[in-house]
Design an enzyme around this catalytic site. Structure first.
Site, PDB file in Angstrom:
ATOM      1  N   HIS A  77       1.077  -1.198  -0.143  1.00  0.00           N
ATOM      2  CA  HIS A  77      -0.117   0.025   0.004  1.00  0.00           C
ATOM      3  C   HIS A  77       0.743   1.683  -0.226  1.00  0.00           C
ATOM      4  O   HIS A  77       0.737   2.049   0.191  1.00  0.00           O
ATOM      5  CB  HIS A  77      -1.365   0.194   1.183  1.00  0.00           C
ATOM      6  CG  HIS A  77      -1.883  -0.856   1.250  1.00  0.00           C
ATOM      7  ND1 HIS A  77      -3.374  -0.735   0.096  1.00  0.00           N
ATOM      8  CD2 HIS A  77      -1.939  -2.297   2.116  1.00  0.00           C
ATOM      9  CE1 HIS A  77      -3.799  -2.049   0.799  1.00  0.00           C
ATOM     10  NE2 HIS A  77      -3.146  -2.899   1.873  1.00  0.00           N
ATOM     11  N   ASP A  93      -0.132  -5.161   5.793  1.00  0.00           N
ATOM     12  CA  ASP A  93      -1.225  -6.476   5.491  1.00  0.00           C
ATOM     13  C   ASP A  93      -1.024  -6.035   3.540  1.00  0.00           C
ATOM     14  O   ASP A  93      -0.549  -5.399   2.999  1.00  0.00           O
ATOM     15  CB  ASP A  93      -1.878  -5.333   6.050  1.00  0.00           C
ATOM     16  CG  ASP A  93      -2.346  -3.982   5.620  1.00  0.00           C
ATOM     17  OD1 ASP A  93      -1.977  -3.544   4.951  1.00  0.00           O
ATOM     18  OD2 ASP A  93      -3.558  -4.124   4.332  1.00  0.00           O
ATOM     19  N   GLU A  94      -1.530  -6.968   3.466  1.00  0.00           N
ATOM     20  CA  GLU A  94      -1.698  -7.104   2.038  1.00  0.00           C
ATOM     21  C   GLU A  94      -0.322  -7.016   1.144  1.00  0.00           C
ATOM     22  O   GLU A  94      -0.401  -5.843   0.015  1.00  0.00           O
ATOM     23  CB  GLU A  94      -3.379  -6.314   1.400  1.00  0.00           C
ATOM     24  CG  GLU A  94      -4.603  -6.685   2.016  1.00  0.00           C
ATOM     25  CD  GLU A  94      -5.073  -5.962   1.276  1.00  0.00           C
ATOM     26  OE1 GLU A  94      -6.632  -6.516   1.235  1.00  0.00           O
ATOM     27  OE2 GLU A  94      -5.688  -5.288   1.197  1.00  0.00           O
ATOM     28  N   ILE A  95       0.311  -7.951   1.490  1.00  0.00           N
ATOM     29  CA  ILE A  95       1.750  -7.654   0.359  1.00  0.00           C
ATOM     30  C   ILE A  95       1.111  -8.889  -1.190  1.00  0.00           C
ATOM     31  O   ILE A  95       0.364  -9.684  -1.030  1.00  0.00           O
ATOM     32  CB  ILE A  95       2.630  -8.207   1.385  1.00  0.00           C
ATOM     33  CG1 ILE A  95       3.125  -7.794   2.276  1.00  0.00           C
ATOM     34  CG2 ILE A  95       4.382  -8.638   0.161  1.00  0.00           C
ATOM     35  CD1 ILE A  95       3.535  -6.818   1.907  1.00  0.00           C
TER      36      ILE A  95
END
Length: 568
Positions: free
Chosen positions: A264, A336-338
């Protein structure tokens, strides 16, 4: 759970006062959140004197408490709230209420995660006096809010001969707002924080940056906002941040800042393109049927390169600036959310992987280098649960000491909360199954033939939020103590300041009560019907105070209590 419990206070209360909150005798005023203990055996009200004032005998209030005193004095005298259904509480011929006296045991106590927020409140019709006693200024502020909710009418009257002993179950009662996908002016953030305080919520988790924009101006890295914000008028200056921090403290609210990384991070590319992989690329290069090759979990690509030395110099500047702007001992670092394919677009990372390394070892390199930057600033790091629990890319627990790490859940409901606390970590619960306020509004990508279904639907109703017990599945006392509390979250792909109030309120109020005094009555039963009536009335009062909260029932239900229930 809360470290602010005072067993002696509770014991004294039960010796001398009778509890009058039950399913058969609901409390006659719409207090929210409902206090933990109330004695009001013979409901009456008395006028409030036009010269009413709040006293601080033998006390030199600090600036935050003084601000609260001024705010609540003005509110009591000028709010003139007229309920749609006035309370059926007789007005006593007693003398008007002249003053409220504050007594605080530790007036210099700072607002910290474990701060004692308990208070007692009493209002006497015979003396015309009221009192709030608390261990800290922050408990006194909670007591002043309850006091304000006991008043109504024009000219104002207030409940009398009442005693309240109150304290929260959970110490962390928060709300997360994303200001990267949509920009929110400071006035919107202040209105949000003010409403949080009215609901006795105490943590504003400010998700400041994401792939879409970098709106905060940082002295050590000015180009991040100059090139990463949506525009010059959509930035938070140093003065804005300091003003907001002070405003929040005036209301008893901590601000925990989040700069999301290493995923992100696309908004960093304008200032530092050399440390960002896959920046400004189409997020689904092989289409929606090939999710595994995505470059991001939604439009807006870019991740920090853990192999580039400059990455950590920039991070050090950012974390240092955050520590100087935000006094809170917590700093949220995201993680988060790699998206594996995003890292794989970089030739140096491809060479790293070709040499037998893994994406998890790459993330470990990042955490091993960045976590000490946070702890060196005397901050505890908060990460989203992915950093430990993601199946594809995660780090070993040895890199995340529980003493300096808190994990925030958002997947798999109580299951992931259990995994976190059983590993010895403190947990903040933000389950998307219950606490995500953006769910159920559809999806936002264009030319979507699937109908734009929300990934985390359905819409999270206030009942669904109220019903959730964040300790579900956790039976061991030691593990339960590791659950600090929870946060509702508003991600803003489809929200801005124009709809902020309605997206948040009164649904966030449901969590506020569940984490303050619980969602069950003294018999252990869920208090749906009684809570519905009070939340209807509390929503009405929030609107009176300038918060455009959504209605939860038609007005007919307010005029006919109980007639809109499913069960008589």
């Amino acid at each position: 759970m809360s470290k602010s419990a005072n067993p002696l206070l509770a014991f004294v209360f039960f010796l001398h006062f009778s509890l009058l909150i039950s399913t058969s005798h609901p409390f006659p005023l719409p207090l929210w959140p409902l206090p933990t203990h109330v004695s009001y055996p013979n409901p009456i009200s008395i006028p409030i004197s036009p010269s009413f004032h709040i006293l601080t005998p033998n006390l030199h209030p600090g600036r935050h408490l003084l601000s609260a005193i001024n705010r609540y004095t003005n509110l009591i005298l000028s709010e003139h709230f007229i309920p749609f259904v006035p309370p059926s509480i007789p007005l006593s011929p007693s003398s008007p209420l002249l003053s409220l006296s504050l007594s605080i045991r530790h007036p210099s106590s700072p607002l910290l995660p474990s701060t004692n927020e308990s208070y007692t409140l009493s209002i006497s019709s015979t003396s015309g006096l009221a009192s709030v006693s608390a261990d800290t200024p922050w408990g006194a502020i909670r007591g002043l809010e309850t006091f304000s909710q006991l008043a109504w009418g024009n000219p104002p009257v207030i409940a009398a001969n009442i005693f309240i002993a109150d304290q929260p179950i959970f110490e962390h009662r928060g709300l997360m707002l994303d200001t990267s996908r949509s920009y929110f002016p400071v006035r919107d953030l202040k209105r949000l924080i003010g409403a949080m305080a009215a609901n006795k919520m105490n943590v504003f988790h400010w998700h400041i940056t994401d792939a879409q924009s970098f709106p905060i101006e940082l002295p050590s890295e000015p180009e991040l906002a100059e090139k990463g914000a949506y525009g010059p008028e959509m930035r938070y200056s140093v003065e804005d941040v300091r003003d907001l921090v002070e405003f929040a403290l005036d209301h008893g609210v901590r601000i925990v800042p989040e700069i999301d990384s290493p995923g992100h991070a696309g908004s960093w590319a304008g200032a530092h393109p050399d440390i960002i992989t896959c920046a400004n690329m189409f997020w689904l290069p092989d289409g929606p049927d090939n999710w595994s090759t995505r470059l991001a979990s939604e439009p807006g690509t870019g991740q920090l390169n853990p192999l580039h030395p400059k990455t950590y110099r920039v991070l050090h500047h950012i974390f240092s600036d955050l520590a100087s702007l935000f006094p809170d001992p917590f700093l949220h670092a995201g993680a988060d959310e790699i998206a594996p394919s995003c890292w794989s677009t970089d030739p140096t990372i491809r060479s790293y992987l070709a040499a037998g390394k893994t994406l998890s070892s790459l993330l470990s390199t990042f955490i091993n280098s960045s976590h000490p930057l946070i702890t060196s600033l005397n901050r505890t790091a908060i990460y989203w649960e992915d950093v430990l629990l993601n199946a594809e890319v995660h780090v070993p627990g040895s890199l995340l000491p529980p003493s300096t790490t808190i994990l925030q859940t958002w997947n798999n409901g109580p299951n992931n909360t259990k995994l976190i606390v059983s590993a010895g970590y403190r947990a903040i619960v933000s389950s998307s199954d219950f606490y995500y306020l953006d769910c159920g509004h559809g999806d936002f990508p264009g030319n979507d033939s699937s109908g734009g279904v929300s990934w985390c639907g359905p819409f999270k109703t206030w009942q669904m939020i109220y019903d959730y017990d964040i300790l579900d599945g956790i039976e061991e006392e030691e593990e339960a103590r590791l659950v600090l509390g929870g946060e509702v979250a508003l991600w803003t792909e489809q929200a801005d300041g124009e709809v902020l109030d309605g997206r948040v309120w009164p649904r966030a109020a449901a969590m506020a009560e569940a984490l303050w005094s619980g969602n069950r009555d003294e018999t252990g039963r869920k208090r749906y019907a009684e809570a519905t009536d009070r939340l209807n009335a509390w929503r009405e009062r929030m609107v009176w105070r300038g918060i455009k909260a959504e209605p939860i029932q038609p007005l007919w239900c307010r005029k006919n209590p109980g007639m809109c229930n499913l069960v008589k």
